[in-house]
Design an enzyme around this catalytic site. Sequence first.
Site, PDB file in Angstrom:
ATOM      1  N   SER A 234     -12.899 -14.340  -2.370  1.00 44.44           N
ATOM      2  CA  SER A 234     -12.532 -13.949  -3.728  1.00 44.44           C
ATOM      3  C   SER A 234     -13.275 -12.685  -4.109  1.00 44.44           C
ATOM      4  CB  SER A 234     -12.890 -15.069  -4.711  1.00 44.44           C
ATOM      5  OG  SER A 234     -12.856 -14.605  -6.052  1.00 44.44           O
ATOM      6  N   LYS A 235     -12.554 -11.732  -4.709  1.00 50.21           N
ATOM      7  CA  LYS A 235     -13.204 -10.487  -5.111  1.00 50.21           C
ATOM      8  C   LYS A 235     -14.188 -10.709  -6.250  1.00 50.21           C
ATOM      9  CE  LYS A 235      -9.388  -9.128  -8.179  1.00 50.21           C
ATOM     10  NZ  LYS A 235      -8.343  -8.105  -8.428  1.00 50.21           N
ATOM     11  N   ARG A 236     -14.073 -11.816  -6.958  1.00 55.23           N
ATOM     12  CA  ARG A 236     -15.010 -12.111  -8.038  1.00 55.23           C
ATOM     13  C   ARG A 236     -16.293 -12.764  -7.529  1.00 55.23           C
ATOM     14  NH1 ARG A 236     -10.024 -12.748 -10.328  1.00 55.23           N
ATOM     15  NH2 ARG A 236      -9.719 -14.916  -9.763  1.00 55.23           N
ATOM     16  N   ARG A 237     -16.261 -13.261  -6.288  1.00 58.03           N
ATOM     17  CA  ARG A 237     -17.404 -14.011  -5.777  1.00 58.03           C
ATOM     18  C   ARG A 237     -17.958 -13.417  -4.482  1.00 58.03           C
ATOM     19  NH1 ARG A 237     -14.871 -18.758  -5.095  1.00 58.03           N
ATOM     20  NH2 ARG A 237     -14.214 -18.048  -3.039  1.00 58.03           N
TER      21      ARG A 237
END
Length: 459
Positions: A234-237
């Site tokens: 995930s690009k958020r994580r």
Amino acid sequence: MTDLRVRFAPSPTGMFHVGGARSALFNWALAERSGGRFVLRIEDTDAARNRPEWTEGIISALAWLGISGDSPYFEGPYFQSAFEEQHRAAVAKLLADGKAYHCDCTREDVKARTGSEFQGYDGYCRDRGLSEGVVRFRTPDEGVTVVEDKIRGRVEFPNDALEDFAIARGDGSPLFVLANVVDDMEQRITHVVRAEEHLSNTPKQQLLWAALGAAPPIWAHVPVIVNEKRQKLSKRRDKVALESYRDEGYLAEAMVNYLMLLGWGPGGDREIMPWPEMVELFRLEDVNPSPAFFDERKLRAFNGEYIRALPVEEFTERCLPWVRTIPGFDREVFAKVAPLAQTRVTVLSEVTGNVDFLFLPEPVFDQGSWDKGMKNAPVEILTGYAERLATVEWTADALKTALEEVGAAHGLKLGKAQAPVRVAITGRTVGLPLFESIEVLGRERSLARVRAALERLGA
């Protein structure tokens, strides 16, 4: 050239994801091995999220991986927005053939009729004969849609679970599911190799291919890439932007090699191999459908091997974007220590921290390094070594022997004796071979640093 035509169709809505890079490489390998074409299509119809710099980033990232218009296998880039006329024509044809219909239902309408916010569209407008509203495809009521996937085998989707899905908005603009099919038809795509997450769209697209009178392409859905917790990247994580790895100093050839092995392997234990060999061995049928673990530590190890395999002149050249930022940088001086740095770094950005002491007016200390390096008789060692530095023959071997003798006079082996000297000279407790570094730094500057360290110690 053969008739094989693959495509890579990213949306310019953010940084270039390593998963997209892996899909692009699988497609590129197919095109190159068969002498076919790799079509780059930018799916830019989401005007609210698209930005020109993201498009430029996609093209730049692909070129870094070796996928560019310099190759006869490359075609494009095309922009999906340029084909809106064909998209609208396809919608009109499906409406005229009775294979699609207008619908004015809202989500609240469907919920009120079905009593559930989770149930799909119930087909209420199928036979109302509306002339405006969202356009929905008339999905067959019975039977199954079979997707023959090169990686996953035969996958069946019951038609009664697909619902009448929307293919165009109320203003007539096409949705992704239809635009994607029309573009593939227009560009004569023979193989669609893409991420597993698109598998759920495939029966809908296959139905559209048939409704528009064409045979679908060969499908192949590559496995999802996961992190160490087996969660989808995930690009958020997670660290997923290809650009961040490039800017950190990963070599393109190491990244290509590693990404190709996420879900595919050539057989046997060998993993490090050049691109032409991977192209020759790559087959879609050999791709494993199970999730592929993106292990940054393994990637870093790959990169280290590729760095050490470079001719030293090429290593020196590739380091320049990073080391040129050091105040006082001198290329000739760097060339003297480049072979030493090459054996000790795993990404090119690490070189800066290994060699900056050679160019800065004085070393940069952090308190932790200073405290750790100055544990063992630092005043005695530094005082004795300063005396020797003033007269010793200026070679790495002689410099080493001198410190061994100073250390022995105070009951210390070389490993202990060199700790305060290393910190005084470089500002760090670890780094390049110490005596080779002192030799390059020179007598005057080395003496000055040892004496400065003694002053800092109050000696």
